[in-house]
Scaffold this motif. Structure first.
Motif: not given
Length: 433
Positions: A148, A182-183, A186-187, A213, A217-219, A332, A336
């Motif tokens: 995250l 995910t990355n 989120n990144r 999402e 943010v993707w969980h 973020r 988290q």
């Protein structure tokens, strides 16, 4: 070793369905949930049918500053031997921090947290991976994780970091395409670039999982269907290399067997689509002991200390409410931290379902208030006992019958008398040793 083929994550909740599923060549089981002398009957039946079982560890903390604990390595080795597994897998992550030299007690995350992609962190990770390789009876593969948040001052991309790790240790890779997605969300990291930079010939197998999402943010929940974007990344990967195995992960909110089988078919179609579109996929060599010749390069204690302090500062901010270290995205970090507390509440409710039954609708709010002020330090079972002790020490629950039940539950599992409110207040006034 033969190719693994099509697999699914074995969980007790879907054990019977997995046994009946057509086309399952192998399964993966969480190593920490298995006892070598008392393996689940379902896994034993699968083994008798020739289905491969791979133990998947979650608690080694190979990306942490400390050396892997001998007891944890021994336990993982015992599970591999009991299951006759061709390999074992773990994560490129840290799961605890603190202790001597950090100014903090040992803190447990209860979750897989990202390591900084720095030279210090890579040196420590390589040393820890080599220690694990030497202690395990079968090859080791390590998994990229979802994150995250990002570390400030990183020196490498994920692909470069993994390439150097493989080059220096010979370790195999477990690539989770859902984590690449995910990355990406989120990144801002491009999955195609990561695949370009990976040593795809080192892939042992591939994970596929779902998520959701929320607010950008993707969980990575492992509790939702696999989205098309994750399947697209799998197709891209299969166009570069024919993965020896592909496995569907689902950890909760389990759908029907028919839905799981449909997801497995979609995964197979994504792999075939990638293979059909490739001029020629790179072949992956059979697994061999991942222990390169020569003595491992030593890692300096200074590197371990620097990494330990940095990881402790971040974990303390996440689980103990201390100041967010400089350079991190405070929003973020907050996301988290809330996710970690929510996961603690959910897992403790599974480990100790009586707590949710006794406290009823008050359980979640009470636990989140407890988690906000108290970090986990000894695993989820210890966390459940500490939470119950705090509720009792604060004079709860309000209902006398529920209070008696909670006191009895705590006493049966911990000690004769939980701390009273007065004891807790007195303890706060005493100087720390």
């Amino acid at each position: 070793m033969e190719r693994l083929g099509t697999g699914i994550g074995w969980r007790p909740e879907i054990a019977e369905a997995v046994e009946r599923m057509p086309g399952i060549d192998w399964v993966e089981a969480v190593a920490e949930n298995l006892c070598p002398g008392h393996l689940p009957e379902s896994l034993l039946r699968l083994r008798e049918r020739g289905v491969t079982v791979v133990p998947h560890g979650v608690s080694l903390g190979l990306g942490g500053a400390d050396r892997p604990e001998e007891a944890r390595l021994t336990a993982l080795a015992e599970r591999a031997e009991a299951l006759g597994s061709p390999l074992v897998t773990e994560h490129i992550a840290f799961v605890r921090a603190g202790g001597p030299g950090t100014g903090s007690p040992v803190l447990e995350a209860g979750h897989l947290l990202p390591v900084p992609r720095t030279r210090d962190a890579l040196d420590v990770l390589c040393a820890n991976v080599r220690a694990a390789q030497a202690a395990l009876p079968v090859p080791l593969a390590v998994e990229n994780i979802a994150a995250l948040l990002a570390w400030p001052g990183e020196e490498m991309t994920e692909g470069q970091f993994l390439y150097d790790l493989v080059d220096r240790t010979g370790v195999r890779l477990l690539i989770d395409v859902a984590n690449l997605h995910t990355n990406h969300v989120n990144r801002g990291e491009d999955p195609a670039r990561a695949l370009d930079e990976l040593p795809v010939e080192a892939i042992a197998y591939v994970h596929v999982a779902g998520g959701y999402e929320r607010d950008g943010v993707w969980h990575d929940s492992h509790a939702h269907p696999v989205p098309p974007r994750v399947l697209d990344i799998l197709t891209d990967l299969a166009g570069r290399v024919r993965p020896p195995g592909v496995l569907l992960e689902r950890d909760e909110n389990f759908p029907s067997a028919a839905e799981l089988e449909a997801e497995l078919r979609a995964i197979g179609e994504a792999v075939e689509k990638g293979a059909a579109g490739a001029a020629g996929s790179t072949a992956v060599s059979p697994l061999s002991p991942s222990r390169p010749d020569g003595a491992p390069a030593p890692v300096s204690e200074a590197a371990r200390e620097r990494l330990g302090r940095a990881q402790t500062a971040l974990l303390s901010a996440l689980v103990a409410g201390t100041e967010v270290p400089e350079g991190f995205d405070t929003v973020r970090v907050g996301v988290q931290a809330r996710a970690l507390a929510a996961k603690r509440a959910s897992v403790v409710a599974k480990v100790a379902p009586e707590l949710r039954e006794i406290l009823g609708g008050d359980y979640r709010a009470a636990f989140l208030a407890y988690a906000e002020a108290r970090a986990m330090s000894g695993g989820y079972r210890r966390d459940a006992l500490d939470f119950a002790a705090q509720v009792l020490g604060d004079g709860g629950p309000e209902d006398a019958r529920a209070r008696r039940r909670l006191r009895r539950w705590w006493r049966d599992r911990a000690a004769p008398t939980p701390p009273s409110r007065l004891t807790r207040a007195t303890r706060r006034l005493l100087p720390r040793p």
